[in-house]
Design an enzyme around this catalytic site. Sequence first.
Site, PDB file in Angstrom:
ATOM      1  N   HIS A 131      -0.295 -11.240  -3.509  1.00  0.00           N
ATOM      2  CA  HIS A 131      -1.469 -10.471  -3.121  1.00  0.00           C
ATOM      3  C   HIS A 131      -1.928  -9.631  -4.309  1.00  0.00           C
ATOM      4  CE1 HIS A 131      -0.936 -10.244   1.567  1.00  0.00           C
ATOM      5  NE2 HIS A 131      -1.809 -11.165   1.231  1.00  0.00           N
ATOM      6  N   CYS A 150       1.179  -1.975   1.123  1.00  0.00           N
ATOM      7  CA  CYS A 150       1.209  -2.957   2.201  1.00  0.00           C
ATOM      8  C   CYS A 150       1.243  -2.279   3.571  1.00  0.00           C
ATOM      9  CB  CYS A 150       2.428  -3.864   2.063  1.00  0.00           C
ATOM     10  SG  CYS A 150       2.362  -5.047   0.710  1.00  0.00           S
TER      11      CYS A 150
END
Length: 272
Positions: A169, A266
């Site tokens: 990511h 996250c």
Amino acid sequence: MPESRVPRRRRFLVCEPRHFAVQYAINPWMHPDTPVDVDLAQEQWQTLIRAYEAHGHAVDAVEPAPGLPDMVFAANSAFVVAGRVFGSLFHAPERRPESQHYETWFKSAGYDVYRPENTCEGEGDLVWTGRYVLAGHGFRTTREAHREAQEFFGHPVVSLTLVDPRFYHLDTALFVLEDEGDGNIAYYPEAFSPGSREVLERLYPNAVLATREDALAFGLNSVSDGRHVFIAPQAETLAARLDAHGYVPVPVDLSEFRKAGGGIKCCTQEIR
């Protein structure tokens, strides 16, 4: 460098790790045979929430759902700019049910939610800089979703290619230090393709660069309010470089979540 950087109050959306576990492998960090200390994960997560609140930030929470062990990673649920919510469509089938739970929360809070047609994992791969969107692709979010986000928000989207599966990511390889004025970022160059590195060098010639060790410690999965940077304590070199640039590192250990390939960012969705 400013003598004193000014923090900006943020609003975060989080999800308690009540059902956190590593039950499948969808990134190189995940190994289902690795035991997870749920009590430690809860303690570390609570420490993060207390740190946010101690620095004046507002925190809202989504109720965790059984059977969704990665729901704690709230950043992947959506991307919000100026009250407009671009939802998520997860790459992994195991995570797709999370989208509905977050969509329900946003709608109950009075937001309309756009459902993307292409794979998009929220703030995991979409980063607001104050002027445009930096958008990652290569492992999860697709370039088609970048175009979709540009049409939805009407802001320029800069596509960046991720090349190392450990940094699957964008928010594992880059974070925004400040999103006002010219802004600035911190990032790990080797996580990006050569062309994407050139783009970042041109856009952010004064960026704070992380070492490989910083990146592997999830030091780039950090959250900044423009002054304070909530960062993994293991990213010592990056913390020192941030301090030299006038930022104030706030170490928060979320090492238990690294077993699932996650960290501070996250676990944190920003509502702008």
